[in-house]
Design a protein around this motif. Structure first.
Motif, short mmCIF file in Angstrom:
data_model
loop_
_atom_site.label_atom_id
_atom_site.label_comp_id
_atom_site.label_asym_id
_atom_site.label_seq_id
_atom_site.Cartn_x
_atom_site.Cartn_y
_atom_site.Cartn_z
N ASP A 165 0.86 -1.38 0.02
CA ASP A 165 -0.57 0.41 0.30
C ASP A 165 1.07 1.07 -0.28
OD1 ASP A 165 -2.52 -1.88 2.56
OD2 ASP A 165 -2.77 -1.36 -0.13
N SER A 198 -6.44 -8.62 3.54
CA SER A 198 -5.27 -8.42 2.15
C SER A 198 -3.35 -7.75 2.56
CB SER A 198 -6.17 -7.30 1.17
OG SER A 198 -6.30 -6.11 1.85
N ARG A 199 -3.94 -7.36 3.51
CA ARG A 199 -2.35 -7.03 4.25
C ARG A 199 -1.62 -8.08 4.77
NH1 ARG A 199 1.72 -3.64 3.40
NH2 ARG A 199 2.53 -3.33 4.82
N ARG A 213 -5.06 -8.56 -4.18
CA ARG A 213 -5.56 -7.63 -5.45
C ARG A 213 -7.20 -8.01 -4.38
NH1 ARG A 213 -2.65 -4.56 -8.45
NH2 ARG A 213 -0.13 -5.39 -8.29
N LYS A 239 -8.69 -7.03 -1.91
CA LYS A 239 -8.19 -5.96 -1.11
C LYS A 239 -9.85 -5.62 -1.37
CE LYS A 239 -6.16 -1.95 -0.09
NZ LYS A 239 -5.92 -1.22 0.76
N ALA A 240 -9.79 -5.91 -3.05
CA ALA A 240 -10.97 -5.41 -4.28
C ALA A 240 -12.39 -5.46 -2.69
CB ALA A 240 -10.99 -5.46 -5.05
N GLU A 273 -12.09 -6.11 0.07
CA GLU A 273 -12.70 -5.61 1.06
C GLU A 273 -13.03 -3.48 1.47
OE1 GLU A 273 -8.98 -7.66 4.03
OE2 GLU A 273 -8.58 -6.07 3.05
N THR A 274 -12.48 -2.80 0.01
CA THR A 274 -12.37 -2.03 -0.35
C THR A 274 -14.17 -1.57 -0.29
OG1 THR A 274 -10.66 -1.91 -1.41
CG2 THR A 274 -12.23 -0.01 -2.33
N ALA A 275 -14.63 -2.59 -0.83
CA ALA A 275 -16.26 -2.51 -1.48
C ALA A 275 -17.03 -2.96 -0.22
CB ALA A 275 -16.55 -3.65 -2.34
N LYS A 277 -16.24 -2.10 2.90
CA LYS A 277 -16.48 -0.35 3.40
C LYS A 277 -17.03 0.25 3.05
CE LYS A 277 -11.59 -1.00 5.50
NZ LYS A 277 -9.58 -0.57 4.84
N LYS A 278 -17.00 1.19 1.06
CA LYS A 278 -18.59 1.22 1.19
C LYS A 278 -19.73 0.97 1.12
CE LYS A 278 -15.02 3.00 -3.23
NZ LYS A 278 -14.76 2.94 -4.82
#
Length: 347
Positions: free
Chosen positions: A123, A186-187, A206, A209-210, A212-214, A216-217
């Motif tokens: 990151d 992911s980390r 990756r 990570k995608a 996890e980002t989704a 959070k959103k």
């Protein structure tokens, strides 16, 4: 001296009376308007004309053959006169000349696969370099936690008075626990991928990570949605929307034409669609107060067609619009609602 003062007061009074007269004219003298509309399968054209005090202010809008013309004349001077626009010259970017040596350099940079995927695994906000993450000491050594003594436990040699001693005796000491921040999955996978140089773990990191980002959103969206639902369910919000609708209805009723005449011919291929449209027109007539004898409706159940010719006229009083605007702005429920909406826009 007294005569000069009276003359000045007289001039000021005349100016104030003129200003007051202009304000009263603007507020209470209505703006009259009239227009016509023709819509069919082949063309659409409309005209709208408005005037205030007859001659001084006139406004016209015409739309025909995909061309819009408008004018606002004040004492015969058109202040909306459009200037002729000069055609813009198309911009043609210059062609870049690449030499043979530059082509070789570009091919050398982008023609071969590099190990840039190792850099992308980390990151940008970690604060550690790839070399530090690949170093075994970086992940295997656990640094001991240092207990920082409390300043009150340090003997400074200064004796406390009886008040300070009493406070220290009965004070409850709260232990501040450091919040444990869990590393995202992911980390962990990224660090493992860097150590093993595995492309499979790289792709997996990756993907995780995608996800996890989704998540959070989605969580942020759900929190905002819940906040809006709570806001809508408030008693003051329901009152505000009810008052807004009442004000909008009154404004539309005032601005809507007083007289509408014409004829509407329409039809659809499906007879039931024509029947539904006829029911909608009847509802609109009742809601807007249109006389069926003034606007003739001819439905066709066997063919698809549309031909509407309407003429209308009405008037608008500025004082009525100002009254509803002040009523809208001073209502406490509406002000709370607008304040909440503006705060969410700024977030």
């Amino acid at each position: 001296m007294l005569s000069v003062l009276l003359l000045i007061l007289k001039i000021i009074g005349i100016i104030l009376l003129v200003i007051l007269g202009i304000v009263l004219l603007v507020l209470f003298v209505p703006i009259f308007y009239k227009g016509n509309l023709h819509y069919s399968d082949e063309e659409f054209k409309t005209h709208l004309g408005a005037h205030w005090l007859g001659f001084p202010v006139r406004f016209n809008v015409d739309y025909e053959n995909d061309k819009l013309t408008k004018s606002l004349k004040i004492f015969g001077i058109n202040i909306l006169k459009e200037k002729e626009k000069k055609p813009r010259e198309e911009y043609k970017p210059p062609k870049a000349e690449i030499s043979y040596e530059n082509e070789l350099v570009l091919e050398a940079i982008y023609g071969k696969e590099s190990d840039e995927y190792l850099v992308n695994l980390v990151d940008d906000d970690t604060g550690f370099s790839d070399r530090e993450l690949l170093d075994p000491k970086f992940s295997s050594v656990d640094y001991p936690e240092i207990d920082v003594p409390d300043m009150e436990d340090i003997d400074t040699g200064i004796k406390d008075n009886w008040r300070v001693k009493l406070k220290k005796k009965f004070r409850r000491k709260k232990k501040l626990e450091k919040p444990k921040v869990k590393k995202p999955l992911s980390r962990k996978i990224k660090i493992k991928a860097i150590k093993t140089k595995s492309r499979t773990l790289d792709a997996l990191a990756r993907s995780v990570k995608a996800v996890e980002t989704a998540m959070k959103k989605i969580q942020v969206i759900l929190e905002k949605f819940k906040e809006y639902i709570d806001f809508i369910n408030r008693k003051s919000t329901r009152k505000a929307f009810s008052k807004m609708m009442d004000i909008v209805k009154e404004v539309v009723k005032h601005v809507f034409p007083n007289k509408i005449t014409g004829k509407i011919e329409f039809g659809f291929e499906e007879p039931h669609l024509t029947g539904q449209a006829l029911g909608g027109i009847a509802f609109a007539y009742d809601m807007l107060g249109i006389d069926p004898e003034d606007v003739e409706v001819i439905p066709y159940f066997d063919k698809e067609t549309i031909d509407a010719r309407l003429e209308y006229k009405g008037h608008i009083k500025v004082v009525v619009l100002v009254y509803y605007f002040i009523k809208f702005m001073l209502d406490p429920d509406i002000r709370k609602t607008m304040k909440f909406i503006n705060s969410k826009k700024n977030d």
